[in-house]
Design a protein around this motif. Structure first.
Motif: not given
Length: 64
Positions: A28-29, A22-24, A16-18
């Motif tokens: 953006q990508s 990395t969601w943002s 969940a932390v990862v």
């Protein structure tokens, strides 16, 4: 080796932390792949600025 019932929960917590971390970057990508304008650029302001330059009459197809 004894079974640790907390181990599965810890693994899910780490996942969940990862994912949250990395969601943002993923968003953006994904936007850049489809020619999205970066969030911190005001496209209208760029057009207005370019149209003030000598020799520029109109901006009609701007890629940022």
């Amino acid at each position: 080796m004894p079974h640790d019932p907390g181990h599965g929960r810890q693994a899910r917590d780490h996942q969940a932390v990862v994912l949250v971390g990395t969601w943002s970057l993923f968003r953006q990508s994904h936007s850049r792949m489809f020619d999205g304008v970066p969030d911190n650029i005001d496209l209208s302001a760029v057009v207005r600025y370019l149209e003030t330059l000598p020799g520029v009459e109109r901006v009609h197809d701007l890629h940022v």
